[in-house]
Design a protein around this motif. Structure first.
Motif, PDB file in Angstrom:
ATOM      1  N   GLU A 304      -1.387  27.496  29.096  1.00 63.21           N
ATOM      2  CA  GLU A 304      -2.272  26.353  28.938  1.00 63.21           C
ATOM      3  C   GLU A 304      -2.393  25.638  30.273  1.00 63.21           C
ATOM      4  O   GLU A 304      -1.458  25.643  31.091  1.00 63.21           O
ATOM      5  CB  GLU A 304      -1.740  25.377  27.879  1.00 63.21           C
ATOM      6  N   HIS A 384     -10.397  24.136  25.886  1.00 63.90           N
ATOM      7  CA  HIS A 384      -9.716  23.496  24.751  1.00 63.90           C
ATOM      8  C   HIS A 384     -10.156  22.038  24.694  1.00 63.90           C
ATOM      9  O   HIS A 384     -10.177  21.341  25.715  1.00 63.90           O
ATOM     10  CB  HIS A 384      -8.204  23.589  24.941  1.00 63.90           C
ATOM     11  N   ARG A 395      -6.702  27.249  27.518  1.00 63.25           N
ATOM     12  CA  ARG A 395      -5.564  27.978  26.959  1.00 63.25           C
ATOM     13  C   ARG A 395      -5.992  29.440  26.801  1.00 63.25           C
ATOM     14  O   ARG A 395      -7.165  29.747  26.621  1.00 63.25           O
ATOM     15  CB  ARG A 395      -5.140  27.408  25.609  1.00 63.25           C
TER      16      ARG A 395
END
Length: 607
Positions: A304, A384, A395
């Motif tokens: 992420e 995201h 991510r």
């Protein structure tokens, strides 16, 4: 059977026969015709038991069928004779009584008496069968290489190449058998017709021969419909191992001629390189399929990033052997860490994708690791957002694809480079020449193509074996590379033939200087091949773009023709296509001797 010399008016006076005797020394036949174009005298210097394709005395030439000439061709030739014009190198293809195909090249001039009345023609004939056969086999090899290079699958390539050979050599069937590396047994792979147990039995019984790289010939195979089927088998050798067998069979008892038998190893090598490349591609596809199946279950790591594309989290899956830096390190953006790949431009494109907040898939990154190696990672990601639609970062997942990347590089090496010498191969030569020609057009420059054929290489293989021959070719490749610029391309064209592309040349003098350096370098002693190095030299042909050729294919063809002109002049020399100039073999002091004597010899420009 040789044709006896006769004349309608008895024996010709010595003073009239003297010129013919001199001409006969330079040709295979001397002939004369009367005013009606009937042969009156035909004398030959060929052996008494050799097949003679010439018409019998008393007949006109066009009364004997010619395989290569139409009625219109004969009409043109007859019109030339009726206008009493001299002619040169009129080529005729005949079939002899024993079925052998013979090519004859005829040249003639009209004869007149003291009053100027036309008496007929006289001239000479040369047997050019060997030359035509060499040209035919060269075209066949080039066609096979082209079919194999363009084939989408191994089966397509093998079938197309087998068909070319069958059509050219008159075989009824062609088949390819693959050798099982585990037990050495043969298994039918591709071919024209159904499997034949008799042929496979022959191959099993001659295993000692073909494992040693030797062809196999037999006329003892029974056929269900009666008679016998002749079979010729060619080993397909790659990296000094027989990996397959090519068999050609048909209703004939005539053994393949020596030129085709001599060309068989080169043909087998073309198939060997092709099959090796396709095997590697199949292995890569299977590897990728396995990886796709595995990644559906798990990935090597999950990651992420934040708004500035700095990694905030990396979680390694159970399949990850260690925790190397893949896409990036926590707290860093991917482009802030040194990478082997992509380059700066590649990172810029990737950053634009992220700034546009677009998903990406299989973005490949190569990083150096602690042990000095390089690991390859394929990373996929998507933007995201929170519940309000605010962008939070990216991510995604990543996979270690080092095995696939290295396999892909090996595939590229097999497809575009010669596995023995490491030079560019015939497949990559064409595109490289095309690109160089485009550069030359933009800058109004010139390119020299140098076609190189080694003299005496076959004797090295015959006397010292293929291992010594391979070592010799590797040394030849190294010498060629050492004597040209790093920007110049050196390629192995096939067998003992090489091609050198010189970019940015200014004039012929500079090209000739490089050519003579190459000749001197190649004829220096080669260690480790016994006494054979004393007989090794090279013959070169040179063609220029745009002076001699408008494109890459023509540049290669004209350089090849110039090389054959030099080889006919005595080998260990070179010829320029644009002038037909063929100097004598260079003196020990090399370039100076060749460049100082620009008028050492001349040849007709290749047609």
């Amino acid at each position: 059977m040789a044709i006896p010399s006769t004349a309608s008016d008895g024996t010709a006076p010595p003073q009239e026969r003297a010129p013919a005797s001199l001409v006969e020394l330079l040709s295979d036949w001397y002939w004369e015709q009367d005013a009606e174009f009937r042969f009156t005298v035909v004398s030959t210097r060929r052996p008494e038991n050799s097949a003679d394709p010439f018409p019998y005395v008393g007949r006109k030439h066009w009364e004997q069928p010619a395989l290569n000439l139409s009625d219109l061709d004969w009409e043109r030739h007859r019109a030339q004779l009726e206008w009493h014009q001299p002619f040169r190198d009129f080529e005729v293809q005949h079939a002899t009584d024993n079925g052998r195909i013979v090519w004859v090249s005829l040249s003639g001039e009209p004869m007149f008496d003291e009053t100027g009345a036309f008496k007929g023609y006289r001239g000479i004939g040369r047997d050019i069968t060997a030359q035509k056969r060499t040209e035919e086999l060269s075209r066949l090899e080039h066609a096979i290489a082209r079919e194999l290079a363009q084939a989408a699958t191994a089966a397509d390539g093998v079938r197309a190449a087998l068909r070319l050979i069958c059509d050219a050599e008159g075989w009824d069937a062609g088949r390819c058998f693959r050798v099982d590396p585990a037990n050495g047994e043969l298994a039918y792979a591709e071919g024209w017709f159904t499997r034949e147990g008799d042929i496979e039995q022959l191959l099993r019984g001659s295993r000692v021969l073909w494992q040693a790289g030797k062809p196999v010939w037999s006329t003892d195979l029974p056929r269900a419909k009666g008679g016998t089927f002749a079979t010729f088998a060619i080993p397909v050798v790659s990296q000094q191992k027989t990996i397959a067998m090519l068999t050609f069979s048909g209703h004939t008892a005539r053994e393949p001629d020596k030129p085709f038998a001599d060309a068989a190893p080169a043909i087998g090598s073309l198939f060997g390189q092709f099959l090796q490349r396709k095997d590697a591609e199949d292995a890569l596809r299977q590897s990728e399929a396995r990886f796709r199946s595995l990644t559906q279950l798990s990935s090597d790591f999950f990651w992420e990033s934040d708004l500035q594309h700095r990694l905030t989290s990396v979680v390694h899956g159970p399949s990850a052997a260690a925790a190397p830096v893949g896409y990036a390190a926590v707290g860093k953006a991917p482009w802030e860490i040194a990478a082997v790949r992509p380059d700066h431009a590649g990172w810029q494109v990737h950053r634009q994708t992220l700034e546009s907040r677009l998903p990406f898939r299989d973005f490949e990154v190569a990083r150096s690791v602690a042990d000095g190696g390089v690991r390859y990672f394929a990373v996929s990601g998507q933007p995201h957002y929170d519940l309000r639609g605010n962008f939070l970062g990216y991510r995604g997942v990543g996979r270690d694809v080092t095995e696939i990347a290295l396999a892909r590089e090996r595939i590229a090496s097999l497809a575009y480079s010669d596995p023995l010498t490491g030079l560019a191969n015939r497949v990559s030569l064409g595109p490289a020449l095309d690109q160089a020609i485009e550069r030359a057009k933009r800058h109004n420059g010139k390119i020299a193509g140098v076609f190189i054929d080694l003299d005496g290489f076959k004797q090295i293989n015959d006397r010292h074996g293929h291992a010594a021959g391979d070592a010799f070719l590797v040394e030849v490749a190294q010498r060629l590379r050492r004597h040209v610029r790093a920007s110049d391309l050196v390629a192995r064209f096939g067998g003992d033939e090489f091609f050198v592309m010189l970019e940015g040349v200014q004039d012929l003098v500079g090209v000739e200087r490089v050519v003579v350096k190459l000749i001197d370098a190649l004829r220096k002693p080669y260690m480790g091949i016994g006494e054979a190095q004393r007989r090794v030299s090279a013959t070169l042909g040179v063609s220029l773009f745009p002076d001699d050729a408008p494109d890459a294919a023509t540049l290669i063809q004209h350089a090849d023709e110039a090389m054959y002109t030099a080889k006919q002049a005595g080998k260990n020399a070179y010829c320029l296509y644009s002038t037909g100039k063929k100097p004598v073999p260079p003196a020990p002091n090399g370039a100076d001797a060749a460049i100082r004597s620009p008028d050492l010899g001349s040849a007709s420009r290749p047609e």
